[in-house]
Write a protein that holds these residues in place. Structure first.
Motif, short mmCIF file in Angstrom:
data_model
loop_
_atom_site.label_atom_id
_atom_site.label_comp_id
_atom_site.label_asym_id
_atom_site.label_seq_id
_atom_site.Cartn_x
_atom_site.Cartn_y
_atom_site.Cartn_z
N ALA A 49 8.01 -6.29 -0.99
CA ALA A 49 6.89 -6.40 -0.05
C ALA A 49 6.68 -7.85 0.38
O ALA A 49 6.43 -8.13 1.56
CB ALA A 49 5.61 -5.83 -0.67
N GLU A 50 6.79 -8.77 -0.57
CA GLU A 50 6.61 -10.19 -0.24
C GLU A 50 7.67 -10.66 0.75
O GLU A 50 7.38 -11.34 1.73
CB GLU A 50 6.67 -11.02 -1.52
CG GLU A 50 6.46 -12.51 -1.28
CD GLU A 50 6.49 -13.31 -2.57
OE1 GLU A 50 6.31 -14.55 -2.50
OE2 GLU A 50 6.68 -12.71 -3.65
N VAL A 106 6.56 5.57 -4.64
CA VAL A 106 5.12 5.38 -4.80
C VAL A 106 4.79 3.90 -4.96
O VAL A 106 3.86 3.38 -4.33
CB VAL A 106 4.58 6.19 -6.00
CG1 VAL A 106 3.15 5.78 -6.34
CG2 VAL A 106 4.65 7.69 -5.71
N LEU A 107 5.53 3.20 -5.80
CA LEU A 107 5.26 1.79 -6.06
C LEU A 107 5.54 0.93 -4.82
O LEU A 107 4.80 -0.02 -4.53
CB LEU A 107 6.10 1.31 -7.24
CG LEU A 107 5.72 1.96 -8.58
CD1 LEU A 107 6.73 1.59 -9.66
CD2 LEU A 107 4.32 1.55 -9.01
N THR A 115 -1.31 -3.23 -2.39
CA THR A 115 -1.77 -2.91 -3.73
C THR A 115 -0.73 -3.37 -4.75
O THR A 115 0.47 -3.12 -4.56
CB THR A 115 -2.01 -1.40 -3.88
OG1 THR A 115 -3.01 -1.00 -2.95
CG2 THR A 115 -2.48 -1.05 -5.29
N ASP A 116 -1.16 -4.04 -5.79
CA ASP A 116 -0.25 -4.58 -6.80
C ASP A 116 0.49 -3.44 -7.52
O ASP A 116 -0.15 -2.63 -8.21
CB ASP A 116 -1.05 -5.41 -7.82
CG ASP A 116 -0.16 -6.14 -8.80
OD1 ASP A 116 1.06 -5.89 -8.83
OD2 ASP A 116 -0.70 -6.97 -9.58
N ARG A 219 -3.63 3.72 1.65
CA ARG A 219 -4.17 3.30 2.95
C ARG A 219 -5.64 2.95 2.83
O ARG A 219 -6.16 2.10 3.55
CB ARG A 219 -3.95 4.41 3.96
CG ARG A 219 -4.34 4.02 5.39
CD ARG A 219 -4.14 5.20 6.32
NE ARG A 219 -2.75 5.50 6.55
CZ ARG A 219 -2.17 6.69 6.33
NH1 ARG A 219 -2.89 7.69 5.84
NH2 ARG A 219 -0.90 6.88 6.60
N GLN A 220 -6.31 3.62 1.89
CA GLN A 220 -7.76 3.43 1.71
C GLN A 220 -8.08 2.32 0.71
O GLN A 220 -9.25 2.00 0.51
CB GLN A 220 -8.38 4.74 1.24
CG GLN A 220 -8.19 5.89 2.21
CD GLN A 220 -8.59 7.22 1.61
OE1 GLN A 220 -9.08 7.30 0.49
NE2 GLN A 220 -8.38 8.30 2.36
N SER A 221 -7.08 1.76 0.08
CA SER A 221 -7.31 0.76 -0.97
C SER A 221 -7.78 -0.57 -0.37
O SER A 221 -7.44 -0.90 0.76
CB SER A 221 -6.03 0.54 -1.77
OG SER A 221 -5.62 1.73 -2.40
#
Length: 221
Positions: A49-50, A106-107, A115-116, A219-221
């Motif tokens: 992601a980074e 999922v991760l 999210t981490d 999406r809601q986090s």
């Protein structure tokens, strides 16, 4: 660590140490898998992601999640075609690889939404998303039990060999985690000819369904 989704091997499977724990403790196989996934795959997802954000600064979380879902749905479909026609051990391997691939997805989706993916709570969410547990509280309890049994297994050697009933139980628990709701679907993969098509279809459909729920959560986090 894998920085690019394309670098993830098509035949990537749970590590042998995890298989050993799951065979020895099939009742808690999903919990063992979730714990190991966060440990091993969480840092990978965070690194991806980074790098993805650095390379695509204008990409939205939705766009990054699209990339994740497309890649891992493809991997899930391939795993069904590869492992589905090799009897009971192959069927168990198939659902194990599928559950591992889905956990990885999922991760990565969590990371795409910021999210981490490396914190223990992701294992709890994973088990609820994969419908192993209905609520987070029971998932946390089960993860605590599995973690305790994992620590105990380091002190006491496991007995040699497991009867076929243990293999069946392991397959059913992993099939539940992977979203193959009826155990007969897993065993249908053993049937020559029909197994490859069924394996691919079931894996792809289950993964798409999980992807939808996962995106709604993060999406809601």
């Amino acid at each position: 660590m894998t920085d690019s989704l394309e670098e993830i091997a098509e035949t990537d499977a749970p590590p042998s140490t995890l298989w050993s724990r799951m065979r020895a403790d099939p009742q808690y196989a999903p919990e063992h898998l979730a714990l190991e996934a966060v440990r091993r795959l969480g840092p990978e997802a965070a690194a991806w992601a980074e790098q993805a954000r650095a390379e695509r600064p204008d990409a939205t979380p939705e766009a990054l999640a699209d990339l994740v879902v497309k890649r891992f749905t493809t991997l899930a479909r391939i795993s069904g075609a590869v492992a589905g026609a090799t009897g009971l051990p192959g069927a168990v391997l198939d659902v194990g690889v599928l559950a591992w691939t889905q956990s990885r997805m999922v991760l990565h989706v969590a990371a795409a939404y910021g999210t981490d993916p490396t914190v223990p709570e992701r294992a709890t969410e994973m088990l609820v998303l994969q419908r192993v547990h209905k609520v987070a509280e029971t998932a946390r309890v089960a993860l605590g039990v599995a973690a305790g049994r994992e620590r105990a297994s380091r002190l006491f050697a496991d007995s040699t060999g497991r009867p076929i009933a243990g293999m069946v139980k392991l397959g059913v628990k992993l099939a539940q985690m992977a979203g193959v709701h009826a155990a007969r679907r897993m065993f249908a993969k053993i049937v020559p000819g029909a197994s490859i098509v069924l394996g691919s279809w079931v894996n792809s459909a289950a993964t798409k369904d999980l992807a939808r729920r996962t995106r709604e959560l993060y999406r809601q986090s």
